[in-house]
Design a protein around this motif. Sequence first.
Motif, PDB file in Angstrom:
ATOM      1  N   UNK A 155      31.515  47.257  74.295  1.00 45.87           N
ATOM      2  CA  UNK A 155      32.568  47.097  73.351  1.00 45.87           C
ATOM      3  C   UNK A 155      32.104  47.319  71.835  1.00 45.87           C
ATOM      4  N   UNK A 156      30.503  46.925  71.883  1.00 47.53           N
ATOM      5  CA  UNK A 156      30.192  47.132  70.425  1.00 47.53           C
ATOM      6  C   UNK A 156      28.808  47.700  70.236  1.00 47.53           C
ATOM      7  N   UNK A 157      28.346  48.314  69.242  1.00 50.86           N
ATOM      8  CA  UNK A 157      27.086  48.897  68.887  1.00 50.86           C
ATOM      9  C   UNK A 157      26.284  48.201  68.913  1.00 50.86           C
ATOM     10  N   UNK A 158      26.270  46.760  68.897  1.00 51.07           N
ATOM     11  CA  UNK A 158      25.203  45.820  68.624  1.00 51.07           C
ATOM     12  C   UNK A 158      24.573  45.774  70.006  1.00 51.07           C
ATOM     13  N   UNK A 159      25.441  46.084  71.174  1.00 46.05           N
ATOM     14  CA  UNK A 159      24.756  46.257  72.562  1.00 46.05           C
ATOM     15  C   UNK A 159      23.343  46.969  72.768  1.00 46.05           C
ATOM     16  N   UNK A 160      23.295  47.989  71.969  1.00 46.23           N
ATOM     17  CA  UNK A 160      22.317  48.940  72.122  1.00 46.23           C
ATOM     18  C   UNK A 160      21.084  48.349  71.267  1.00 46.23           C
ATOM     19  N   UNK A 161      21.130  47.489  70.485  1.00 47.26           N
ATOM     20  CA  UNK A 161      19.969  46.437  70.239  1.00 47.26           C
ATOM     21  C   UNK A 161      18.683  47.722  69.504  1.00 47.26           C
ATOM     22  N   UNK A 162      19.302  48.435  68.855  1.00 44.84           N
ATOM     23  CA  UNK A 162      18.182  49.416  68.153  1.00 44.84           C
ATOM     24  C   UNK A 162      17.670  50.649  69.122  1.00 44.84           C
ATOM     25  N   UNK A 163      18.048  50.381  70.374  1.00 45.82           N
ATOM     26  CA  UNK A 163      17.545  51.403  71.635  1.00 45.82           C
ATOM     27  C   UNK A 163      18.527  52.579  71.452  1.00 45.82           C
ATOM     28  N   UNK A 164      17.929  53.846  71.637  1.00 40.40           N
ATOM     29  CA  UNK A 164      18.729  55.017  71.557  1.00 40.40           C
ATOM     30  C   UNK A 164      19.602  55.041  72.604  1.00 40.40           C
ATOM     31  N   UNK A 200       4.527  50.829  75.413  1.00 38.38           N
ATOM     32  CA  UNK A 200       4.001  52.096  75.094  1.00 38.38           C
ATOM     33  C   UNK A 200       3.526  52.141  73.903  1.00 38.38           C
ATOM     34  N   UNK A 201       4.711  52.193  72.702  1.00 41.89           N
ATOM     35  CA  UNK A 201       4.463  52.227  71.349  1.00 41.89           C
ATOM     36  C   UNK A 201       5.163  51.257  70.914  1.00 41.89           C
ATOM     37  N   UNK A 202       5.098  50.737  69.496  1.00 41.21           N
ATOM     38  CA  UNK A 202       6.070  49.682  69.106  1.00 41.21           C
ATOM     39  C   UNK A 202       7.454  50.100  69.174  1.00 41.21           C
ATOM     40  N   UNK A 203       8.313  49.488  69.930  1.00 39.60           N
ATOM     41  CA  UNK A 203       9.665  49.872  70.255  1.00 39.60           C
ATOM     42  C   UNK A 203      10.414  48.997  69.050  1.00 39.60           C
ATOM     43  N   UNK A 204      11.302  49.809  68.480  1.00 41.65           N
ATOM     44  CA  UNK A 204      12.173  49.075  67.376  1.00 41.65           C
ATOM     45  C   UNK A 204      12.853  47.722  67.936  1.00 41.65           C
ATOM     46  N   UNK A 205      13.124  47.650  69.133  1.00 38.28           N
ATOM     47  CA  UNK A 205      13.756  46.395  69.611  1.00 38.28           C
ATOM     48  C   UNK A 205      12.897  45.970  70.725  1.00 38.28           C
ATOM     49  N   UNK A 206      12.984  44.366  70.782  1.00 34.55           N
ATOM     50  CA  UNK A 206      12.112  43.763  71.509  1.00 34.55           C
ATOM     51  C   UNK A 206      12.707  43.750  73.013  1.00 34.55           C
ATOM     52  N   UNK A 207      14.074  44.006  73.104  1.00 28.01           N
ATOM     53  CA  UNK A 207      14.846  43.906  74.318  1.00 28.01           C
ATOM     54  C   UNK A 207      15.253  45.183  74.577  1.00 28.01           C
ATOM     55  N   UNK A 208      14.986  45.843  75.620  1.00 22.13           N
ATOM     56  CA  UNK A 208      15.885  46.961  75.972  1.00 22.13           C
ATOM     57  C   UNK A 208      16.933  46.696  76.849  1.00 22.13           C
ATOM     58  N   UNK A 209      18.270  47.121  76.452  1.00 22.15           N
ATOM     59  CA  UNK A 209      19.353  46.578  76.988  1.00 22.15           C
ATOM     60  C   UNK A 209      19.711  47.177  78.631  1.00 22.15           C
ATOM     61  N   UNK A 210      20.022  46.424  79.390  1.00 22.56           N
ATOM     62  CA  UNK A 210      20.388  46.711  80.619  1.00 22.56           C
ATOM     63  C   UNK A 210      21.583  46.356  81.298  1.00 22.56           C
ATOM     64  N   UNK A 211      22.750  47.272  81.619  1.00 24.83           N
ATOM     65  CA  UNK A 211      23.936  46.807  82.046  1.00 24.83           C
ATOM     66  C   UNK A 211      23.954  47.165  83.287  1.00 24.83           C
TER      67      UNK A 211
END
Length: 494
Positions: free
Chosen positions: A114-123, A96-107
């Motif tokens: 366990x770590x903030x890095x999982x969010x991958x710049x996604x809110x 839709x618009x340039x998203x800060x991260x190329x991968x949206x995290x799905x779990x």
Amino acid sequence: DGFPATRLFNQGYSYTYDDVIFLPHYIDFSTDSVQLNTKLSRNINLSIPCVASPMDTVTEASMAVSMAALGGIGIIHSNNTASEQSSLIRSAKSHRIPFASTDIPFLSPDDSISSASVFNNSPCVFITNDKNNKNLLGVVDKLTWESLPDKEARISSYMQKNVVTLPNTCNLKDVAGYLTKKEMDFVPLVSGEGEVIDVVSKWDVERINGFPKTSGFPSVGENGEFLVGASIGTREKDKERLEHVVKAGANVIVIDSSQGNSIYQIEMIKYVKKTFPNLDVIGGNVVTMYQAQNLIQAGVDGLRVGMGSGSICTTQEVCAVGRGQATAVYKVSSVAAQSGVPVIADGGISNSGHIVKALTLGASTVMMGSFLAGSTEAPGAYTNQGGERVKKYRGMGSLEAMRKGSDARYLGDTAKMKIAQGVVGAVADKGSVLKFIPYTMHAVKQGFQDLGASSLYSAHDLLRSGVLRLEVRTGAAQVEGGVHGLVSYEKKSF
Ligand code: XMP
């Protein structure tokens, strides 16, 4: 005072942008009121006159997304298989618009974070049971996770259920309005099948709204998806490629050839128009009125102008054909305008002044290669070259690119011997096009203001009616017009 364009360009000289200069006219409006909205082709409107060139070191999904977000467009290159090109188009259109991260995290609900890095710049992180990311069960937003005492807890124990989503057919304006009205931080966008396609946060909206304003809004089609172009060649197998890219959602087709006035291209133009009557097709490249007339007659919706003026081009040296880009743009635009066919000035743009000249001489958009190469959005990784961060930029007629298949553009794919018409080089890191294109557009608006042209259309009228005057710059005048007489000068790329 000065010369009208008709006189200047009819004296037997081939001028480049740097050879000519406009005389200033009269200002009765502000820079901000200058309108840069334009047409790429008969039926495609853009809010800024910028097109990313179909080159494999310039336009893949990320460039196409950012150019469309800015109100321009990117043409996905075809130096790949038809299915690779189609997946680049699909990927660009799913954003839709340039998203800060190329991968949206799905779990899954049984995981823990366990770590903030999982969010991958996604809110947020999305929780699904399904490996296709359908059937959204819930979300975990980063702020909630940060305040969580037990980071090992299973997601299902604290995820937020009943997530509000919007259909991915909404445009940015709708999403921004919704976030403000509901006082929400972010909202996922889902496809008709319930698949999470993207997430837009209020920070994304702020980021986009915070850019220096361009004249308009992102380039989106009626379905709310970004507009994306695709290049194809003129071979029989390109008919198959055409089917693929149209299926993937390409909004406009660019027939990629260095000398477009050929029987192969004319047949391909007719084929595309017959097969997909509602799809705009851009022909080229051309530099003469005769070439342009032939392609217009064949039914093109846009013309791409330039031969040998690109920064990596050696066509003029190798083949002794081409034309100075200022003359080519003026001449082709003067015939194209009579048929209402917009012109794309392709190649040779290295500063905002060149853009002002191209547009004023009759072009409706500029297509850029080197100007966009080296940006965050250009394909490829940065490397270190003598202490400078650079990205590769290569001509599609270079031997290296032709080995991957682009030789058809130079009609060398059936020849026994391949002749290079381009070179391989590198361009310094320029940062994101989302930052430097709006800056460049502001400079272009200032140029238009000096000319007394409040829009592209008014610039074209002023040129045609002879109100705008030009002159040729002597060698000394060109030196004087650049930075000179200083001991050191840090050159910026824009
Ligand atoms: P810029 O100046 O923006 O030019 O880097 C980009 C345009 O150059 C054309 N192009 C080539 N021309 N040999 C050529 O003669 C090549 O190898 C080559 N590769 C790209 C193309 O029109 C592009 O948009």
